[in-house]
Design a protein around this motif. Structure first.
Motif, mmCIF file in Angstrom:
data_model
loop_
_atom_site.group_PDB
_atom_site.id
_atom_site.type_symbol
_atom_site.label_atom_id
_atom_site.label_comp_id
_atom_site.label_asym_id
_atom_site.label_seq_id
_atom_site.Cartn_x
_atom_site.Cartn_y
_atom_site.Cartn_z
ATOM 1 N N THR A 62 -6.050 3.365 65.409
ATOM 2 C CA THR A 62 -6.858 2.146 65.432
ATOM 3 C C THR A 62 -6.049 0.969 65.935
ATOM 4 N N ARG A 63 -4.835 0.843 65.427
ATOM 5 C CA ARG A 63 -3.986 -0.289 65.806
ATOM 6 C C ARG A 63 -3.591 -0.233 67.276
ATOM 7 N N THR A 99 -0.002 -8.324 62.869
ATOM 8 C CA THR A 99 0.609 -8.400 64.174
ATOM 9 C C THR A 99 2.088 -8.369 64.014
ATOM 10 N N CYS A 139 -1.535 0.032 60.179
ATOM 11 C CA CYS A 139 -2.641 -0.802 59.860
ATOM 12 C C CYS A 139 -2.119 -2.164 59.681
ATOM 13 N N ASN A 162 -2.629 -3.697 69.250
ATOM 14 C CA ASN A 162 -1.822 -4.365 68.228
ATOM 15 C C ASN A 162 -0.974 -3.337 67.468
ATOM 16 N N VAL A 165 -5.061 1.393 69.787
ATOM 17 C CA VAL A 165 -6.236 1.223 70.648
ATOM 18 C C VAL A 165 -6.627 -0.256 70.756
ATOM 19 N N SER A 166 -6.446 -0.993 69.657
ATOM 20 C CA SER A 166 -6.815 -2.415 69.667
ATOM 21 C C SER A 166 -5.725 -3.289 70.304
#
Length: 414
Positions: A72-73, A12, A9, A78, A75-76
């Motif tokens: 989540t990270r 960057t 989470c 990042n 997929v985005s």
């Protein structure tokens, strides 16, 4: 600790600071006392190389919470620099095409010679290293408060029969026999240990590694489930949802006499200033002295956007495999070094015994991946096993035969 797919989470992670310096974002779930102390050592070593450590710790012994964040990270677009991922989950992430090769570091430092094949194979995807192992945990331990045994005139158990006799003696003396954390991964941890004691290593491999339907519905599995459920009367009514380290604290503080848990529990005893052999006992779980279920923590590396970030990643991998970190980390964590040829003189009797047994069981074929800790099966299958075992533990009307049928169905979940 568990299906161990990990999550990241925030933030960057590919930032160039000075020449060859990078922000290294690390996702992990080392948040309890002994674990946090161990993680701080890695941070110190990395920062000594000029990099900036960006911590993302997600509480939860088996890493389920971390998994969601990582998805989540990634997929985005990042991802973090490194994420605590282990076992078959490393292969799952490799299939997504998001992991980075660290073969150049591994070849330069001779990892193939430092790591046993059972370990190095897990760290590779299609023949290339994409992850670095941190340690080896033995899962099949029993932690004992000797003072409470003495108080009840009970003895430390070596077999399952002795375990239940000791538990009954403690109960009659008004002492809670077993500290238990009622979470799916903890249910599975205790269950796999009992099944190993009941059925032995060959049965264990068939049921939890090969996912053999005949083994899963066999009389041996029925007996394993029934034996597991026999432990429940020796636990307390408040065990549901309890974190593992709080259960360990019950043994440390004299609120309960015994706990089935991997050797990360030892880090809690040591952090509390307790002395092995005096204030607590570390025993192979009853009936499993000649076997070793292992859980290996590791960090998978993600593809990063620039060279400075890649340099930080490789320095991170090198630091994890260094003798300095392997010693300091494992002394704090309760585990043993993963690399061969380490000096074990600073380790306590529990660690020295674990290292010896790791080598012995590796040679005789009873070194076994812990399915409860993400080392034996894909995460979806493991989750289905978790559900079946926890349902059986919590539903007093479910029979062992019904639970076995659920395990057969769980083995088909991919």
């Amino acid at each position: 600790m568990q299906a161990l797919r990990i999550t990241l989470c925030a933030a960057t992670m590919a930032v160039a600071f000075a020449a060859n310096a990078a922000e290294v974002e690390v996702l992990h779930w080392w948040t309890s006392g002994g674990e946090a102390k161990a993680a701080a050592e890695l941070k110190k070593m990395l920062e000594a190389k000029g990099h900036k450590w960006k911590d993302f710790a997600v509480a939860g012994g088996a890493g389920e919470n971390a998994m969601t964040a990582l998805k989540t990270r990634v997929v985005s677009g990042n991802p973090p620099t490194a994420a605590q991922i282990k076992g078959p989950a490393i292969q799952e992430w490799g299939e997504e095409g998001v992991l980075a090769s660290i073969d150049d570091v591994a070849k330069k430092e001779g990892w193939d010679k430092l790591l046993p094949p059972v370990v190095s194979n897990v760290m590779k995807y299609k023949g290339s290293y994409v992850a670095v192992p941190v340690n080896v945990h033995r899962v099949n331990w029993l932690w004992v408060n000797p003072e409470l045994l003495k108080k009840a005139n009970a003895k430390a158990p070596n077999t399952l029969d002795e375990f239940f006799a000791t538990a009954e003696t403690l109960k009659k003396a008004g002492i809670q026999a077993v500290a238990y954390g009622g979470q799916p991964w903890q249910d599975a941890t205790v269950f796999e240990t009992v099944a190993l004691a009941v059925g032995g290593p060959d049965f264990y491999k068939k049921a939890f590694v090969q996912l053999d339907a005949n083994a899963l519905k066999s009389p041996t599995m029925i007996k394993s489930l029934e034996t597991y459920k026999r432990i429940k009367p020796y636990t307390d009514k408040n065990s549901a949802g309890r974190e593992w380290n709080l259960a360990t604290a019950m043994v440390i503080n004299g609120k309960a006499a015994m706990q089935f848990m991997g050797d990360w529990a030892k880090g809690e005893f040591l952090a509390a200033g307790k002395v092995p052999g005096k204030d607590f006992l570390c025993l192979p779980a009853p009936g499993t002295a000649g076997d070793y279920t292992f859980n290996i923590d590791s960090f998978a590396m993600f593809k990063l956007p620039n060279k400075d970030a890649e340099k930080g990643e490789k320095d991170f991998a090198s630091a994890v495999m260094s003798t300095q970190f392997q010693e300091v980390f494992n002394l704090n964590k309760g585990s043993i070094p993963v690399r061969a040829g380490m000096d074990m003189s600073k380790f306590d009797a529990c660690g020295q015994q674990s290292a010896k047994d790791f080598q012995t069981t590796s040679k005789k074929g009873s070194l076994l991946p812990s399915f409860a800790h993400g080392m034996a099966m894909h995460s979806a299958t493991q989750g289905a096993y978790y559900d079946a075992i926890s349902q059986f533990w919590n539903d007093d009307k479910m029979t062992a035969k019904q639970a076995a049928d659920k395990l057969v169905a769980a083995a088909k979940v991919k």
